[in-house]
Write an enzyme that holds these catalytic residues in place. Structure first.
Site, PDB file in Angstrom:
ATOM      1  N   HIS A 133      -1.280  -5.896   1.572  1.00 17.96           N
ATOM      2  CA  HIS A 133      -2.506  -6.675   1.521  1.00 17.96           C
ATOM      3  C   HIS A 133      -2.267  -7.990   0.770  1.00 17.96           C
ATOM      4  CE1 HIS A 133      -5.576  -3.505   2.751  1.00 17.96           C
ATOM      5  NE2 HIS A 133      -5.931  -4.608   3.383  1.00 17.96           N
ATOM      6  N   CYS A 156      -7.823  -2.373   8.435  1.00 23.53           N
ATOM      7  CA  CYS A 156      -6.484  -2.371   7.829  1.00 23.53           C
ATOM      8  C   CYS A 156      -5.993  -0.936   7.627  1.00 23.53           C
ATOM      9  CB  CYS A 156      -6.508  -3.104   6.488  1.00 23.53           C
ATOM     10  SG  CYS A 156      -6.624  -4.896   6.616  1.00 23.53           S
ATOM     11  N   ARG A 175     -18.929  -1.296   6.070  1.00 23.15           N
ATOM     12  CA  ARG A 175     -20.208  -1.936   5.750  1.00 23.15           C
ATOM     13  C   ARG A 175     -20.506  -3.086   6.710  1.00 23.15           C
ATOM     14  NH1 ARG A 175     -19.442  -4.815   1.911  1.00 23.15           N
ATOM     15  NH2 ARG A 175     -17.234  -4.492   1.532  1.00 23.15           N
ATOM     16  N   GLU A 187       0.829  -1.206   0.000  1.00 24.76           N
ATOM     17  CA  GLU A 187       0.000   0.000   0.000  1.00 24.76           C
ATOM     18  C   GLU A 187       0.863   1.256   0.000  1.00 24.76           C
ATOM     19  OE1 GLU A 187      -3.152   0.034  -0.362  1.00 24.76           O
ATOM     20  OE2 GLU A 187      -3.703  -2.066   0.049  1.00 24.76           O
TER      21      GLU A 187
END
Length: 199
Positions: free
Chosen positions: A164, A142, A89, A79
């Protein structure tokens, strides 16, 4: 030897396993110039960051590298940026469901890692594992952890990174059709070793 604090997440979302934790367990205790300090992180907003920050203050690592699971990704993805946003969600493992919240009040919108993510992705591909740079760590725990660490250790000399990982084949097989991409634990461990060797 230099010290690297390597973290992975516990299972979440009702699952029994987490590909990042399986990968962490498969790795040796030393890679290249680094001695690894391994830890498992709770999937809880805010508490994940506090847990790793407290550990880093105790162990004083040269690098903190966090691993996380990314359902649907086909590559191992270092990342580039953490963003100052919590938005989910699904609940975390404490039942928290923040929507459009800041991680750090008045913190910058985004913080870039100092690790050479393009070189890391190239090193992983050189080890025979698919990899690409990601420009979004999402808005779940994360990213919450990644941003919290970047904000806390910016300018301290402790470099922070996040990678990831896809699902394992066993995890993917349990998903509805079309089943998401997957890599074996052995492939993902090889990828993380290549990444650490490049840092």
């Amino acid at each position: 030897m230099k010290k690297l604090l390597l973290t992975a997440f516990e299972p979440f979302g009702g699952e029994a396993v987490n590909s990042s934790l399986l990968t962490l367990t498969a790795l040796p205790d030393a890679i290249g110039d680094f001695r690894l300090v391994k830890m498992v992180v709770p999937v809880i907003f805010g508490f994940a960051g506090k847990t790793v920050i407290d550990a880093a203050l105790r162990f004083e690592p040269d690098v903190i590298l966090c691993l996380g699971q990314a359902d649907g990704r086909k590559d191992v993805t270092p990342e580039k940026i953490g963003i100052n946003l919590r938005n989910t969600r699904i609940p975390d493992n404490a039942g928290l469901e923040p929507v459009n919240e800041s991680i750090v009040a008045d913190g910058p919108d985004g913080i870039f890692t100092e690790l050479p993510v393009w070189d890391i992705a190239e090193a992983i591909r050189g080890a025979g594992v698919p990899a690409s740079v990601s420009y979004s760590a999402g808005t779940f725990v994360c990213n919450d952890l990644f941003y919290s660490l970047l904000e806390r250790f910016s300018g301290t000399g402790i470099r922070v990174g996040f990678i990831h990982l896809p699902l394992t084949p066993e995890q993917s097989a349990g998903r509805p059709e079309p089943q998401p991409p997957a890599l074996t634990v052995e492939q993902m461990a090889k990828a993380v070793e290549a990444a650490i060797s490049l840092i």
